[in-house]
Scaffold this active site. Structure first.
Site, short mmCIF file in Angstrom:
data_model
loop_
_atom_site.label_atom_id
_atom_site.label_comp_id
_atom_site.label_asym_id
_atom_site.label_seq_id
_atom_site.Cartn_x
_atom_site.Cartn_y
_atom_site.Cartn_z
N TYR A 102 -9.32 3.94 -13.07
CA TYR A 102 -9.18 4.41 -11.53
C TYR A 102 -9.13 6.52 -12.15
O TYR A 102 -9.14 6.61 -11.42
CB TYR A 102 -8.09 4.38 -10.78
CG TYR A 102 -7.78 2.69 -10.59
CD1 TYR A 102 -8.51 1.91 -10.19
CD2 TYR A 102 -6.97 2.22 -10.84
CE1 TYR A 102 -8.06 0.85 -9.19
CE2 TYR A 102 -5.94 0.91 -10.37
CZ TYR A 102 -7.25 0.32 -9.87
OH TYR A 102 -6.33 -1.37 -9.15
N GLY A 160 4.36 -3.95 -3.41
CA GLY A 160 4.40 -4.41 -4.77
C GLY A 160 4.49 -2.98 -5.30
O GLY A 160 6.02 -2.58 -5.93
N ARG A 161 3.56 -1.38 -5.36
CA ARG A 161 3.74 -0.69 -6.17
C ARG A 161 4.51 -0.09 -5.92
O ARG A 161 5.22 0.49 -6.65
CB ARG A 161 2.47 -0.01 -5.99
CG ARG A 161 2.33 1.41 -6.75
CD ARG A 161 1.41 2.19 -5.95
NE ARG A 161 0.31 1.82 -5.65
CZ ARG A 161 -1.10 1.22 -6.52
NH1 ARG A 161 -0.59 2.12 -7.64
NH2 ARG A 161 -2.24 1.01 -6.55
N GLY A 186 0.57 -1.11 0.29
CA GLY A 186 0.13 -0.48 -0.15
C GLY A 186 0.93 1.20 0.06
O GLY A 186 0.04 2.36 -0.29
N GLU A 216 4.16 -6.70 2.77
CA GLU A 216 4.21 -6.86 0.71
C GLU A 216 4.19 -5.97 0.10
O GLU A 216 2.48 -5.42 -0.66
CB GLU A 216 2.62 -8.37 0.84
CG GLU A 216 2.04 -8.01 1.45
CD GLU A 216 0.70 -9.16 2.20
OE1 GLU A 216 1.13 -10.02 2.65
OE2 GLU A 216 -0.48 -8.47 1.95
N ARG A 238 -4.58 1.67 -16.43
CA ARG A 238 -4.78 2.74 -14.76
C ARG A 238 -5.24 3.92 -15.19
O ARG A 238 -6.74 3.64 -14.44
CB ARG A 238 -3.49 2.72 -14.13
CG ARG A 238 -2.92 1.13 -13.18
CD ARG A 238 -2.07 1.47 -12.03
NE ARG A 238 -2.12 2.10 -10.55
CZ ARG A 238 -2.31 3.66 -10.53
NH1 ARG A 238 -1.82 4.13 -11.84
NH2 ARG A 238 -2.44 3.83 -9.10
N CYS A 280 -11.92 -0.05 -29.09
CA CYS A 280 -12.94 1.05 -29.16
C CYS A 280 -13.71 1.26 -27.41
O CYS A 280 -15.34 0.47 -27.85
CB CYS A 280 -13.81 -0.40 -30.27
SG CYS A 280 -13.66 -0.37 -32.14
N GLU A 281 -13.47 2.00 -27.07
CA GLU A 281 -13.81 2.55 -26.21
C GLU A 281 -13.51 3.55 -25.98
O GLU A 281 -12.03 4.13 -25.57
CB GLU A 281 -13.49 1.07 -24.61
CG GLU A 281 -13.79 0.35 -23.98
CD GLU A 281 -15.39 -0.19 -24.51
OE1 GLU A 281 -15.63 1.08 -23.59
OE2 GLU A 281 -15.76 -1.65 -25.15
C1 LIG Z 1 -1.99 -5.79 -3.66
C2 LIG Z 1 -1.82 -6.21 -2.70
C3 LIG Z 1 -0.59 -5.98 -1.81
C4 LIG Z 1 0.05 -4.97 -2.31
O1 LIG Z 1 0.03 -3.85 -2.95
P1 LIG Z 1 0.87 -3.00 -3.63
O2 LIG Z 1 -0.90 -1.52 -3.25
O3 LIG Z 1 1.00 -3.30 -4.66
O4 LIG Z 1 1.79 -2.29 -2.18
C5 LIG Z 1 -0.47 -6.73 -0.70
N1 LIG Z 1 -1.07 -7.52 -0.29
C6 LIG Z 1 -2.12 -8.03 -0.82
C7 LIG Z 1 -3.51 -8.42 -0.23
C8 LIG Z 1 -2.11 -7.66 -2.08
O5 LIG Z 1 -3.79 -7.50 -2.70
#
Ligand SMILES: *Cc1c(COP(=O)(O)O)cnc(C)c1O
Length: 411
Positions: A312, A272-273, A229, A270, A308, A339-340
């Site tokens: 969003y 990602g982003r 997050g 955890e 994205r 076509c959107e």
């Molecule tokens: C998407 C997700 C993440 C990673 O979120 P980021 O915003 O990319 O850091 C971590 N845990 C769970 C369960 C997710 O669904």
């Protein structure tokens, strides 16, 4: 922060000779450095571990690069588990945080020895059917009205993820009766969050819950997973999360809440982003321009390369290569060919005067970019390239071909 690119125009020209646009380009040094900065920010916690959320950039080369930096992997589907299995990540290096899960997925995750993070106690029976209760088990908490969430995840009360406090307590109790001996707690209530305060409040909420779990059930949690997050400053005026400050504030809470309660859990995240987002660029070429009631710049990438903005209304900064120093004299929509009408990579964007043939660099596309790709209108997924620290570029995923597209159907 001013948006720059980690490659010079001659490197890009070379790539454009070799690879057709559109393609993704990832900056290996940036990704590695971000991972190191996060680990450093939590180095006060013995046993801290970051699990890369594979869904952000599910390319085996990216995941193995992060594995080499000490990262585990957060998976939520069979394909994500298989990526990890095939690059040699298994056991407690895998956090399986799925929702609406099938028995097959649990069976595979159990076989790999992954840490199972249950979305809800109603999945305990699915897990038992898939192979039994593992020694280590975790639950995903949804705080409901306790937190307000944010735009991507939404209001926790409306979010499909996780379980309530009562369900969580009942879940731990049942898992303990079924033989689990190691326990963890997880939540993920905010996404793309740039406010450190909000991220710290998530930690505080989980720490208080850990204390309650100890009082109510006598269970001392071995890990607390703060989720992902951490946001990306997509707009030039955004301020990135200061990881050092975030880590220090969680440290303070840890020492003032958990330690006095006799708890000393490992901290997991955890993300990602924040790990790959700022270090991926979508490179696309202008192929048509037109003026009707607005001015449209048509490029050879579309929403199926980067969903994205359409999904969003997300902002992705755009640099027109070779025109970085020119005045922003036009306001345009940058559009793809689907076509959107939401197939727009930018809406009412101020750019220098753009012409057919110009190359646009779309910033901060390293997470949930290529990964969210789809094939609507028969638009195929593009290649992914990796810019290595020595300046070499390697193709880490080829572009799809029409043969790939037709491989699943009969004529
Ligand atoms: C998407 C997700 C993440 C990673 O979120 P980021 O915003 O990319 O850091 C971590 N845990 C769970 C369960 C997710 O669904």
């Amino acid at each position: 922060m001013e948006k720059t690119v980690p490659f010079d125009s001659s490197t890009l020209d070379g790539l454009l000779q070799e690879y057709p646009t559109p393609f993704y380009l990832y900056d290996e040094s940036g990704i590695r450095q971000r991972m190191r900065d996060l680990v450093q920010a939590f180095s006060w916690n013995e046993g801290f571990r970051q699990y890369f959320a594979v869904k952000a950039t599910p390319n085996p080369r990216i995941v193995s690069m992060l594995r080499d930096e000490g990262s585990g992997a957060d998976c939520s589907s069979m394909a994500e588990l298989v990526i990890c299995d095939r690059i040699g990540l298994s056991g407690e290096s895998i956090m399986f945080t799925s929702n609406n899960t099938t028995s097959d997925e649990y069976a595979y995750a159990l076989q790999m020895g992954a840490i199972i993070n249950l979305d809800h106690p109603n999945l305990i029976d699915t897990l038992l059917a898939a192979g039994g209760m593992p020694e280590t088990i975790a639950f995903r908490y949804n705080p409901g009205p306790e937190r307000t969430g944010n735009v991507i995840i939404g209001n926790p009360q409306e979010a499909k993820f996780g379980c309530t406090r009562q369900q969580l307590l009942a879940g731990y109790k049942r898992c303990k009766e079924l033989g689990a001996t190691h326990f963890g707690l997880h939540t993920m209530v905010v996404s793309n969050e740039l406010g450190v305060q909000s991220l710290v409040e998530t930690a505080e909420m989980l720490f208080e819950l850990a204390i309650l779990i100890k009082h109510e059930l006598g269970i001392e949690l071995e890990f607390i997973n703060l989720g992902g997050g951490i946001g990306v400053g997509y707009r030039p005026e955004d301020t990135e999360v200061n990881l050092e400050d975030f880590g220090a504030r969680v440290h303070h809470l840890y020492d003032n809440k958990l330690l006095p309660a006799g708890l000393k859990p490992r901290i997991f995240m955890e993300n990602g982003r924040t790990i790959t987002g700022p270090f991926g660029f979508l490179i696309t070429r202008v192929i048509n321009c037109k003026e009707t009631y607005k001015k449209y710049v048509g490029v050879d990438a579309c929403m199926s390369n980067l969903m994205r903005p359409g999904m969003y209304g997300a902002y992705h900064h755009i640099t027109v290569m070779g025109k970085e120093d020119q005045a922003l004299t036009e306001t345009v929509d940058v559009v793809g060919s689907l076509c959107e009408n939401n197939d727009k990579l930018a809406v009412d964007r101020a750019l220098p005067k753009v012409e057919v043939g110009d190359v646009l660099v779309i910033h901060d596309a390293g997470a949930h970019g290529h990964a969210m790709g789809f094939q609507y209108n028969g638009r195929l997924r593009c290649a992914e390239l990796l810019l290595k620290p020595d300046g070499e570029v390697e193709q880490i995923r080829r572009a799809e071909t029409l043969d790939d597209y037709f491989a699943t159907v009969k004529f």
